[in-house]
Motif scaffolding. Structure first.
Motif, PDB file in Angstrom:
ATOM      1  N   THR A 317       7.811   3.466   4.207  1.00 21.94           N
ATOM      2  CA  THR A 317       8.113   3.371   5.641  1.00 21.94           C
ATOM      3  C   THR A 317       7.227   4.292   6.477  1.00 21.94           C
ATOM      4  O   THR A 317       7.156   4.123   7.698  1.00 21.94           O
ATOM      5  CB  THR A 317       9.593   3.728   5.908  1.00 21.94           C
ATOM      6  N   GLN A 318       6.552   5.273   5.852  1.00 19.32           N
ATOM      7  CA  GLN A 318       5.705   6.206   6.586  1.00 19.32           C
ATOM      8  C   GLN A 318       4.249   5.762   6.671  1.00 19.32           C
ATOM      9  O   GLN A 318       3.453   6.381   7.374  1.00 19.32           O
ATOM     10  CB  GLN A 318       5.761   7.593   5.920  1.00 19.32           C
ATOM     11  N   LEU A 319       3.891   4.715   5.953  1.00 20.41           N
ATOM     12  CA  LEU A 319       2.497   4.287   5.889  1.00 20.41           C
ATOM     13  C   LEU A 319       2.168   3.309   7.011  1.00 20.41           C
ATOM     14  O   LEU A 319       3.044   2.678   7.597  1.00 20.41           O
ATOM     15  CB  LEU A 319       2.215   3.664   4.526  1.00 20.41           C
ATOM     16  N   LYS A 320       0.873   3.177   7.286  1.00 18.39           N
ATOM     17  CA  LYS A 320       0.409   2.266   8.331  1.00 18.39           C
ATOM     18  C   LYS A 320       0.190   0.873   7.737  1.00 18.39           C
ATOM     19  O   LYS A 320      -0.049   0.727   6.522  1.00 18.39           O
ATOM     20  CB  LYS A 320      -0.884   2.801   8.939  1.00 18.39           C
ATOM     21  N   PRO A 321       0.250  -0.172   8.556  1.00 19.35           N
ATOM     22  CA  PRO A 321       0.097  -1.545   8.037  1.00 19.35           C
ATOM     23  C   PRO A 321      -1.206  -1.769   7.283  1.00 19.35           C
ATOM     24  O   PRO A 321      -1.261  -2.586   6.361  1.00 19.35           O
ATOM     25  CB  PRO A 321       0.161  -2.403   9.313  1.00 19.35           C
ATOM     26  N   GLU A 322      -2.276  -1.065   7.653  1.00 18.88           N
ATOM     27  CA  GLU A 322      -3.564  -1.277   6.981  1.00 18.88           C
ATOM     28  C   GLU A 322      -3.672  -0.528   5.645  1.00 18.88           C
ATOM     29  O   GLU A 322      -4.643  -0.716   4.904  1.00 18.88           O
ATOM     30  CB  GLU A 322      -4.720  -0.866   7.892  1.00 18.88           C
ATOM     31  N   VAL A 343       0.504  -2.846   3.364  1.00 12.27           N
ATOM     32  CA  VAL A 343       1.823  -2.363   3.761  1.00 12.27           C
ATOM     33  C   VAL A 343       2.431  -3.247   4.844  1.00 12.27           C
ATOM     34  O   VAL A 343       3.636  -3.190   5.091  1.00 12.27           O
ATOM     35  CB  VAL A 343       1.731  -0.884   4.216  1.00 12.27           C
ATOM     36  N   SER A 344       1.625  -4.099   5.467  1.00 11.27           N
ATOM     37  CA  SER A 344       2.176  -5.052   6.425  1.00 11.27           C
ATOM     38  C   SER A 344       3.160  -6.008   5.737  1.00 11.27           C
ATOM     39  O   SER A 344       4.038  -6.571   6.390  1.00 11.27           O
ATOM     40  CB  SER A 344       1.058  -5.847   7.102  1.00 11.27           C
ATOM     41  N   GLU A 345       3.024  -6.168   4.407  1.00 13.97           N
ATOM     42  CA  GLU A 345       3.983  -6.961   3.628  1.00 13.97           C
ATOM     43  C   GLU A 345       5.035  -6.020   3.027  1.00 13.97           C
ATOM     44  O   GLU A 345       5.267  -5.989   1.822  1.00 13.97           O
ATOM     45  CB  GLU A 345       3.264  -7.728   2.517  1.00 13.97           C
ATOM     46  N   LYS A 346       5.679  -5.285   3.886  1.00 11.89           N
ATOM     47  CA  LYS A 346       6.606  -4.239   3.460  1.00 11.89           C
ATOM     48  C   LYS A 346       7.768  -4.791   2.644  1.00 11.89           C
ATOM     49  O   LYS A 346       8.204  -4.187   1.656  1.00 11.89           O
ATOM     50  CB  LYS A 346       7.131  -3.492   4.691  1.00 11.89           C
ATOM     51  N   ALA A 347       8.298  -5.964   3.041  1.00  9.88           N
ATOM     52  CA  ALA A 347       9.446  -6.543   2.332  1.00  9.88           C
ATOM     53  C   ALA A 347       9.093  -6.854   0.883  1.00  9.88           C
ATOM     54  O   ALA A 347       9.907  -6.639  -0.028  1.00  9.88           O
ATOM     55  CB  ALA A 347       9.925  -7.800   3.053  1.00  9.88           C
ATOM     56  N   GLY A 351      10.901  -4.992  -2.217  1.00  8.24           N
ATOM     57  CA  GLY A 351      11.600  -5.842  -3.182  1.00  8.24           C
ATOM     58  C   GLY A 351      11.156  -5.573  -4.606  1.00  8.24           C
ATOM     59  O   GLY A 351      11.971  -5.558  -5.532  1.00  8.24           O
ATOM     60  N   THR A 352       9.850  -5.350  -4.802  1.00  9.00           N
ATOM     61  CA  THR A 352       9.335  -5.027  -6.139  1.00  9.00           C
ATOM     62  C   THR A 352       9.896  -3.700  -6.630  1.00  9.00           C
ATOM     63  O   THR A 352      10.302  -3.575  -7.795  1.00  9.00           O
ATOM     64  CB  THR A 352       7.798  -4.968  -6.109  1.00  9.00           C
TER      65      THR A 352
END
Length: 655
Positions: A317-322, A343-347, A351-352
């Motif tokens: 949750t602390q990381l940037k999308p890139e 990280v833009s695919e956070k879900a 889940g993994t």
């Protein structure tokens, strides 16, 4: 007469069937109608209440005994069966009916025992409707029928009740092994004579694993092993308000202070503080991270893999999308469970992590190879490339040689891929391996004992944990023999360097992350003070002088490399009279708090150099110097000191 015969028959039947039934009370027809449906409903749950195998054996023997008794008493048994089949009340309307006992040929307890071997096949008695006036059989077995309090059950029945109660209430607690932890530490530093050895050199240490492990032990009401206490890691667990450098191009600024030593009259302390430049969120580099997660069987307890999963989820949750994340697990064999993913695919990432489970042995070495392979395949030349290993350190399959693993990690470090270690668990925690890998991988070693510690390391201090602003940071202090007779470095025993290592850029040292602070304390004996080391009989003596002593106590040099450079930069500062405070109470607040933490660590290690200074003295100093404490770390420290006063010397070994 008829009522008397019924009572006598019921009493004899209870003796014959002593394994499962006891004397039933006389109930009115109205209460029969109310109790029957409730008993039928409760009987459906009886299968789960089976006694132990040992009890089954006792009941089997009891059944054989009851069969022989039954043959010797044919008449009462016949009367009971007749009463059960007829199900009619007495002809005397004034007298209430008598409850009939269940047939002894198949007692209730025996049916429950049989249900253990065939849990899906309920015993015959479970589907049989209760007899008129009979209380619930389930209540009879558990001894909980409120209507039966006026009659005492048989001794056999009481033993059955205890078996059921033990099985229901005795929940096995998850226990951890004891006494197999391995720690990286060395004997405490001794005092050195400044005239004979005026130079002290060491690598900085920003790890905090020792503090968290000490806290975990004290929270179990056990004093930590002395080998687990690295005093500098206790000191550096806390942030300090040193003056920050102005830019990333000159990322360090040294802060020095001299003040009286509170545990040794006549001695002084020199505090050296270093603060790194704090990167802004918008200017920090991209992150190419590989989570290397130990999923072996030893990671199953709640304070291991489940805690790791929560911790890494918070980091995401602390990381940037890139930024990019990959996940490798190892247990028996290693495997990639998540290819490098934005990280833009956070879900998808979360889940993994959530699906990870523990089981198997620990092929840690193969896991490290795969993790570094993924990091290298997706190497970001302008970003931070790091493997984050989460483990209890129990590498028991694959390459177990620490030096071989160390060499592998060092070679990867030269490629620009760093390694950090998150340790968990206790009892078989391999702190020595975690320290070796992190130190040689240009990373930090943290110990995660609670979700709050995970939040501190991976959320509140994520930038300093992941993004270095200086690497191979070394400190060298030259003491002035004219003012300092003896000195001792407090802590850093595993980080000592040779004098010539300071200028050798090939010698590895610790890294400092964005905004991180590093503190070192020297205990010194001024010239003319109470000596700790005796002079040699035949050695050269220092010339006596009545002239005022020179202004400087020591000279501090710091050498570091920028993250993308292989050439070190030197900064230096003198420790002079301008930095001195005449009273301990006048010293900077952060210096006093760091002193209290240092004293606590020294006491936990045996108190060789702290004399009679005790936990109450630590509390007095720390309480007065707590200062601004936005996250409550310093308040927690006070509680740990109080806990140490009453903690046991050693955790008891479990059988």
């Amino acid at each position: 007469m008829k009522r008397t015969r019924y009572l006598l028959a019921a009493s004899l039947a209870c003796i014959v069937a002593g394994s499962g039934a006891y004397l039933h009370l006389i109930q009115s027809p109205q209460s029969q109608d109310v109790a029957a449906p409730v008993e039928q409903k409760m009987a459906s749950n009886d299968v789960a209440q089976a006694p132990s195998t040992v009890q089954a054996k006792k009941e089997s023997e009891s059944q054989k005994e009851s069969e022989s008794q039954k043959e010797s008493l044919p008449q009462p048994q016949t009367q009971i069966q007749t009463a059960a089949q007829a199900g009619k009340p007495s002809q005397e309307t004034a007298a209430p009916s008598v409850a009939a006992a269940p047939p002894p040929a198949k007692p209730r307890v025996e049916s429950l025992i049989a249900s253990r071997d065939a849990p899906k096949a309920p015993p015959a008695t479970a589907s049989r409707a209760p007899m008129p006036g009979a209380p619930s059989e389930k209540y009879a077995l558990r001894g909980r029928d409120d209507h039966m309090q006026s009659r005492a059950p048989s001794a056999l029945l009481l033993s059955q009740v205890e078996v059921f109660r033990d099985q229901r209430e005795r929940v096995p607690a998850a226990s951890e092994p004891v006494g197999r932890d391995k720690f990286a530490n060395a004997p405490e530093n001794a005092f050195k004579v400044a005239r004979d050895a005026p130079v002290s050199t060491f690598s900085i240490d920003v790890d905090t694993a020792s503090y968290a492990f000490v806290r975990a032990q004290l929270n179990r009401n056990v004093l930590p092993p002395a080998a687990s206490v690295r005093t500098e890691e206790l000191i550096n667990y806390f942030p300090y308000a040193y003056e920050a450098p102005a830019s990333a191009g000159e990322p360090f600024r040294a802060d020095v202070a001299v003040f009286p030593n509170p545990w040794a009259e006549g001695r002084k302390l020199i505090r050296i503080g270093v603060k790194g430049y704090a990167l802004q969120q918008t200017s920090r580099p991209r992150a190419n991270l590989v989570f290397l997660i130990d999923t072996s069987g030893s990671m199953a307890p709640q304070n291991r893999l489940p805690l790791v999963k929560q911790s890494l989820a918070m980091l995401v949750t602390q990381l940037k999308p890139e930024d990019r994340i990959a996940i490798v697990t190892y247990a028996g064999n290693a495997g990639t469970v998540l290819e490098p993913t934005s990280v833009s695919e956070k879900a998808k990432i979360l889940g993994t992590i959530d699906r990870l489970e523990a089981g198997g042995s620990t092929a840690g070495a193969e896991g490290i190879r795969q993790a570094y392979g993924l990091a290298e395949q997706n190497f970001d030349a302008s970003g931070v490339n790091r493997v984050i290993l989460a483990t209890d350190g129990d590498f028991n399959v694959g390459i177990t040689n620490k030096d071989e693993l160390k060499g592998f990690v060092e070679r990867q470090r030269e490629k620009g891929i760093f390694l950090s270690v998150l340790g968990v668990g206790a009892g078989n925690y391999n702190d020595a391996l975690a320290q070796t890998l992190a130190q040689n991988g240009n990373g930090v070693a943290a110990y995660i004992d609670t979700i709050n510690e995970a939040r501190k390391v991976l959320v509140e201090e994520a930038s300093s944990t992941l993004f270095p602003i200086g690497k191979d940071v070394k400190i060298q202090v030259e003491f002035n023999p004219a003012t300092v007779a003896e000195y001792r470095l407090i802590g850093y025993e595993t980080r000592l360097l040779n004098r010539d290592d300071f200028s050798n850029d090939k010698v590895d040292a610790g890294d400092v992350g964005s905004g991180q602070t590093v503190t070192a304390l020297y205990d010194i004996v001024p010239v003319g003070g109470p000596r700790v080391v005796d002079d040699l009989r035949y050695g050269a003596q220092a010339p006596a002088s009545d002239s005022p002593s020179p202004a400087e106590y020591a000279f501090v040099k710091i050498r570091y490399k920028l993250p993308r450079s292989d050439q070190s930069v030197l900064v230096s500062t003198p420790v002079d009279r301008a930095s001195e405070h005449g009273r301990f109470e006048d010293a900077p607040l952060d210096a006093r708090f760091a002193t209290s933490v240092a004293a606590f660590g020294e006491i936990l290690r045996g108190g060789k150099h702290t004399g009679r200074f005790g936990y109450d003295d630590v509390l007095r100093i720390a309480s007065a110097a707590r200062g601004d404490d936005p996250y409550g770390y310093r308040s927690e420290f006070l509680q740990l000191v109080r806990a140490a006063k009453t903690a046991s010397a050693m955790q008891p070994l479990r059988p």
